[in-house]
Design a protein around this motif. Structure first.
Motif, PDB file in Angstrom:
ATOM      1  N   GLU A 113      10.125   4.349  -1.113  1.00 24.14           N
ATOM      2  CA  GLU A 113       9.208   4.243  -2.246  1.00 24.14           C
ATOM      3  C   GLU A 113       9.404   5.410  -3.215  1.00 24.14           C
ATOM      4  OE1 GLU A 113       8.040   4.299   0.992  1.00 24.14           O
ATOM      5  OE2 GLU A 113       7.917   2.120   1.174  1.00 24.14           O
ATOM      6  N   ASP A 166       0.515   4.132  -2.852  1.00 20.25           N
ATOM      7  CA  ASP A 166       0.265   5.539  -2.521  1.00 20.25           C
ATOM      8  C   ASP A 166       1.277   6.450  -3.215  1.00 20.25           C
ATOM      9  OD1 ASP A 166      -1.831   4.739  -0.917  1.00 20.25           O
ATOM     10  OD2 ASP A 166      -0.707   4.955   0.968  1.00 20.25           O
ATOM     11  N   THR A 167       2.544   6.074  -3.173  1.00 19.87           N
ATOM     12  CA  THR A 167       3.601   6.886  -3.782  1.00 19.87           C
ATOM     13  C   THR A 167       3.453   6.935  -5.296  1.00 19.87           C
ATOM     14  OG1 THR A 167       5.133   6.399  -1.978  1.00 19.87           O
ATOM     15  CG2 THR A 167       6.105   7.133  -4.062  1.00 19.87           C
ATOM     16  N   ASP A 197       0.817   6.333  -7.100  1.00 24.05           N
ATOM     17  CA  ASP A 197      -0.435   6.992  -7.479  1.00 24.05           C
ATOM     18  C   ASP A 197      -0.298   8.516  -7.478  1.00 24.05           C
ATOM     19  OD1 ASP A 197      -1.840   4.620  -7.879  1.00 24.05           O
ATOM     20  OD2 ASP A 197      -2.683   4.599  -5.844  1.00 24.05           O
ATOM     21  N   ARG A 198       0.594   9.054  -6.669  1.00 23.31           N
ATOM     22  CA  ARG A 198       0.799  10.506  -6.592  1.00 23.31           C
ATOM     23  C   ARG A 198       1.699  11.038  -7.704  1.00 23.31           C
ATOM     24  NH1 ARG A 198       1.336   9.405  -0.953  1.00 23.31           N
ATOM     25  NH2 ARG A 198       3.591   9.535  -1.170  1.00 23.31           N
ATOM     26  N   SER A 243       0.812  -1.223   0.000  1.00 24.99           N
ATOM     27  CA  SER A 243       0.000   0.000   0.000  1.00 24.99           C
ATOM     28  C   SER A 243       0.845   1.273   0.000  1.00 24.99           C
ATOM     29  CB  SER A 243      -0.969   0.005   1.177  1.00 24.99           C
ATOM     30  OG  SER A 243      -0.265  -0.037   2.405  1.00 24.99           O
ATOM     31  N   ASP A 244       1.978   1.287   0.711  1.00 21.80           N
ATOM     32  CA  ASP A 244       2.814   2.485   0.718  1.00 21.80           C
ATOM     33  C   ASP A 244       3.416   2.758  -0.658  1.00 21.80           C
ATOM     34  OD1 ASP A 244       4.289   0.162   1.100  1.00 21.80           O
ATOM     35  OD2 ASP A 244       5.720   1.055   2.490  1.00 21.80           O
TER      36      ASP A 244
END
Length: 170
Positions: free
Chosen positions: A117, A10-11, A13-14, A6-7
């Motif tokens: 990440e 998140d990275t 996806d940004r 998930s981390d």
């Protein structure tokens, strides 16, 4: 979508250069197909795999390419791509590196582990862009190039896109 920690998701996806898809995250800053996947490592680091698909020299030309030229071009590309980690701003050691022919495609794979990440996203993008840039630098003059390679050559020399082109990129 491929499962990633998930981390990492998140990275990625940004970041503008990454698009989530079925095969992981596509890198959309290049014309070649580049994908990144990630999985939990045995240690505190995450394991990443960057795969780039590009046409073989024969697939990129409208002309017949002799076996010696095609093999020499492929071997030179392999040697040049070994230097991809030197193009990053972070010290990264490859866990694995392969360049293989798969029909009319060259498949380049880099595997590495990193704890950050954000740095991994930068490294992955750099690897995909390095493959494309190195490929274009290795264009063999004298052939009539077609498809994505013709577009890359045209962009390198004029900033436009025609779809067919001969000669060198610069």
């Amino acid at each position: 979508m491929t499962d990633v920690p998930s981390d990492v998701a998140d990275t990625f996806d940004r970041r503008d250069a990454f698009v989530a898809g079925q095969e992981g995250y596509a890198v959309d800053s290049t014309r070649f197909d580049g994908y990144v996947t990630a999985s939990e490592g045995e240690r505190w680091e995450t394991e990443y795999e960057v795969t780039v698909r590009a046409p073989t020299l024969q697939a990129a030309t409208a002309d017949e390419v002799g076996e010696a030229v095609a093999d020499g071009w492929f071997e030179t590309l392999q040697r040049r791509l070994e230097d991809a980690p030197k193009a990053t701003r972070v010290s990264v050691e490859l866990d694995e590196y392969t360049v293989e022919r798969d029909g009319e495609e060259v498949v380049v794979t880099f595997r590495f582990s990193l704890g950050s990440e954000s740095q991994a996203a930068d490294v992955a993008k750099t690897f995909v862009e390095y493959v494309e840039g190195t490929y274009v630098e290795g264009i063999v003059p004298g052939y009539d190039y077609v498809g994505v390679v013709a577009d890359l050559m045209d962009s390198a020399s004029t900033g436009g896109s025609e779809g067919t082109r001969g000669g060198t990129p610069l």
